[in-house]
Motif scaffolding. Structure first.
Motif, PDB file in Angstrom:
ATOM      1  N   SER A   1      45.255  42.585  43.339  1.00 55.54           N
ATOM      2  CA  SER A   1      46.375  41.689  43.058  1.00 55.54           C
ATOM      3  C   SER A   1      46.017  40.300  43.555  1.00 55.54           C
ATOM      4  CB  SER A   1      47.649  42.182  43.757  1.00 55.54           C
ATOM      5  OG  SER A   1      47.456  42.202  45.169  1.00 55.54           O
ATOM      6  N   GLY A   2      46.605  39.272  42.929  1.00 51.47           N
ATOM      7  CA  GLY A   2      46.323  37.922  43.393  1.00 51.47           C
ATOM      8  C   GLY A   2      46.202  36.930  42.257  1.00 51.47           C
ATOM      9  N   LEU A   3      45.340  35.918  42.455  1.00 54.67           N
ATOM     10  CA  LEU A   3      45.196  34.816  41.514  1.00 54.67           C
ATOM     11  C   LEU A   3      44.027  35.044  40.559  1.00 54.67           C
ATOM     12  CD1 LEU A   3      45.587  31.908  44.109  1.00 54.67           C
ATOM     13  CD2 LEU A   3      47.388  32.920  42.680  1.00 54.67           C
ATOM     14  N   ALA A   4      44.046  34.325  39.460  1.00 59.74           N
ATOM     15  CA  ALA A   4      42.950  34.302  38.482  1.00 59.74           C
ATOM     16  C   ALA A   4      42.644  35.671  37.896  1.00 59.74           C
ATOM     17  CB  ALA A   4      41.685  33.710  39.118  1.00 59.74           C
ATOM     18  N   LEU A   5      43.617  36.582  37.925  1.00 61.39           N
ATOM     19  CA  LEU A   5      43.357  37.924  37.414  1.00 61.39           C
ATOM     20  C   LEU A   5      43.232  37.936  35.892  1.00 61.39           C
ATOM     21  CD1 LEU A   5      45.630  40.127  39.695  1.00 61.39           C
ATOM     22  CD2 LEU A   5      43.229  39.505  39.973  1.00 61.39           C
ATOM     23  N   GLU A   6      43.997  37.074  35.233  1.00 64.67           N
ATOM     24  CA  GLU A   6      43.907  37.025  33.774  1.00 64.67           C
ATOM     25  C   GLU A   6      42.511  36.586  33.346  1.00 64.67           C
ATOM     26  OE1 GLU A   6      46.076  34.864  29.931  1.00 64.67           O
ATOM     27  OE2 GLU A   6      46.888  34.612  31.961  1.00 64.67           O
ATOM     28  N   HIS A   7      41.972  35.590  34.052  1.00 66.48           N
ATOM     29  CA  HIS A   7      40.613  35.135  33.739  1.00 66.48           C
ATOM     30  C   HIS A   7      39.598  36.232  34.029  1.00 66.48           C
ATOM     31  CE1 HIS A   7      36.972  32.678  33.636  1.00 66.48           C
ATOM     32  NE2 HIS A   7      36.670  33.172  34.830  1.00 66.48           N
TER      33      HIS A   7
END
Length: 262
Positions: free
Chosen positions: A28-34
């Protein structure tokens, strides 16, 4: 769930997937879509199983420690060579998919007890030829830190900087240090290619060692004779031991200094 660790882009938790009937790592966290988009499919990286409705990513769980954690254990020279070779081959496999890791560091590599390497945390990956999403002063290549594109040579530099952390702690790795020092050349063109780095380090054959030893013996005897200066007895003793250690048919096991006269 149990917390496995925290990285630049979030947290990773250990959980049991009932559908897959196996342990998985949920990020979980940031930039996961990228990170999830066009995720590389190669054996060098941990497998991405799924993306949950809330955006979290489900990865395969690999129980190996990170290289950062494994630096504290004892490494033999053979294990160190295996880890370096596995890292180079893994990097070649990743770059062949068109992606650069973009954040190579000891905490983003998993290492098995036998030295196999796998990559994690690909949230900073970029296409080859594009600028880095972020840099690390201790590992990113100079040209990347200056704003240049991420290339094979830049990833070679970063991987060498990571592996040097391991090699410096391991005895008997002189050849590896020389190889990594070439990879850390400030000039990208001077660095070895991955084609060269993915080959095992060449070891001198017994025949080659015996040939070099014979030339050294002849040189010592000739120099002592021509200069009328007796060669040091301790040098002949050392060469005798080296010759016996080669264990080749016909190799001398005892050398006798040639007497000289003035």
């Amino acid at each position: 769930m149990r917390l496995l660790g925290r990285g630049n882009h979030g947290e990773v938790w250990l959980a049991h997937d009932r559908a897959l009937k196996r342990w998985v790592a949920i990020k979980s966290g940031l930039a996961l879509e990228h990170e999830a988009r066009d995720y590389p499919r190669c054996s060098a990286v941990v497998v991405l199983h799924d993306r949950l409705d809330d955006g979290r990513l489900v990865f395969e769980y690999c129980a190996w420690p990170t290289l950062a954690a494994a630096l504290t254990r004892h490494w033999s020279a053979t294990q160190c060579e295996q880890a370096c070779l596995s890292a180079w081959r893994g990097l070649a496999s990743l770059l062949a998919s068109g992606w650069a890791h973009g954040d190579l560091a000891p905490d983003n590599l998993l290492v098995s007890p036998r030295g196999a390497i796998r990559f994690i945390d690909l949230g900073s990956r970029v296409r080859l030829g594009q600028p880095a999403r972020h840099t690390r002063r201790d590992y990113s290549a100079p040209e990347v830190q200056a704003g240049g594109a991420v290339t094979e040579a830049a990833e070679v530099y970063a991987m060498a900087a990571v592996l040097m952390r391991l090699v410096r702690r391991t005895a008997g790795t002189t050849r590896l240090r020389r190889q990594l020092n070439r990879c850390l050349d400030p000039s990208p063109r001077a660095r070895p290619s991955l084609v060269q780095l993915t080959r095992p380090l060449a070891r001198p054959s017994p025949g080659a060692r015996a040939a070099r030893l014979s030339l050294l013996i002849v040189g010592l005897v000739t120099a002592a004779t021509l200069s009328h200066v007796p060669a040091p007895a301790d040098e002949f003793e050392r060469l005798s031991q080296d010759a016996a250690a080669t264990r080749l048919p016909g190799a001398p096991v005892r050398l006798v200094p040639v007497p000289t006269t003035r």
